[in-house]
Motif scaffolding. Structure first.
Motif, PDB file in Angstrom:
ATOM      1  N   ASP A 115      18.001  -6.512  19.381  1.00 33.93           N
ATOM      2  CA  ASP A 115      17.071  -6.981  20.389  1.00 33.93           C
ATOM      3  C   ASP A 115      17.360  -8.399  20.789  1.00 33.93           C
ATOM      4  O   ASP A 115      17.607  -8.945  21.864  1.00 33.93           O
ATOM      5  N   SER A 116      17.968  -9.165  19.842  1.00 33.64           N
ATOM      6  CA  SER A 116      18.412 -10.636  19.875  1.00 33.64           C
ATOM      7  C   SER A 116      19.962 -10.282  20.668  1.00 33.64           C
ATOM      8  O   SER A 116      20.009 -11.324  21.396  1.00 33.64           O
TER       9      SER A 116
ATOM     10  N   PHE B 109      18.769  -9.572  24.216  1.00 41.33           N
ATOM     11  CA  PHE B 109      18.316 -10.737  25.016  1.00 41.33           C
ATOM     12  C   PHE B 109      19.338 -11.838  25.160  1.00 41.33           C
ATOM     13  O   PHE B 109      19.562 -12.257  26.380  1.00 41.33           O
ATOM     14  N   TRP B 110      20.518 -12.076  24.428  1.00 40.61           N
ATOM     15  CA  TRP B 110      21.449 -12.906  24.803  1.00 40.61           C
ATOM     16  C   TRP B 110      22.382 -12.401  25.914  1.00 40.61           C
ATOM     17  O   TRP B 110      22.661 -13.051  26.700  1.00 40.61           O
TER      18      TRP B 110
ATOM     19  N   GLY C 234      20.624 -12.533  29.099  1.00 39.35           N
ATOM     20  CA  GLY C 234      20.398 -13.824  29.594  1.00 39.35           C
ATOM     21  C   GLY C 234      21.579 -14.642  30.076  1.00 39.35           C
ATOM     22  O   GLY C 234      21.756 -15.267  31.016  1.00 39.35           O
TER      23      GLY C 234
ATOM     24  N   LYS D  89      17.622 -18.787  30.676  1.00 43.95           N
ATOM     25  CA  LYS D  89      17.876 -18.880  29.183  1.00 43.95           C
ATOM     26  C   LYS D  89      16.449 -19.324  28.979  1.00 43.95           C
ATOM     27  O   LYS D  89      15.570 -20.219  29.605  1.00 43.95           O
TER      28      LYS D  89
END
Length: 126
Positions: free
Chosen positions: A111-112, A115-116, A119, A125
């Motif tokens: 997920d991280s 997400f990055w 973004g 951001k």
């Protein structure tokens, strides 16, 4: 013989019996509402009696006989189950908790990362 070729002696009365069962259960609900001012004990006793009578009538149908036979077979099968000991249950629970923790870390990492990446691609951001 399969179910479609078996003769069902009471099959013609089954519909009538199910209608009676439904009417009895509806009567229990109506009586519970109508006699709302009476004691809860009396209403509960009346409801139990009505439900038992409806159950007895329902058990006289073909589907009722099948349900009772299924329940008896299920009871026999549940007695054959070998239940785990306390130690086995604790160990299995620990393994499940550990695997769940590891998978939650993997999902958090994915997920991280996603997400990055999103973004970075969109320039947003948070």
């Amino acid at each position: 013989m399969n179910a479609s070729t078996e003769s069902q002696p009471n099959g013609s009365l089954d519909s009538l019996k199910w209608i009676i069962v439904i009417l009895l259960l509806a009567g229990v609900v109506f009586a519970n509402y109508f006699y709302g001012d009476e004691s809860v004990l009396y209403r509960a006793i009346g409801a139990v009696v009505g439900i038992v009578i409806a159950g007895v009538i329902a058990m006289q149908t073909v589907k009722g006989h099948n349900a009772v036979a299924f329940a008896k077979e299920s009871r026999t099968e549940i007695r054959k189950v070998v239940w785990p000991t306390r130690q086995e249950a604790i160990q299995t629970t620990g393994i499940v908790l550990f695997a769940t923790f590891i998978m939650s870390l993997v999902m958090w990492g994915l997920d991280s990362t996603l997400f990055w990446v999103v973004g970075f691609i969109t320039g947003l951001k948070v």
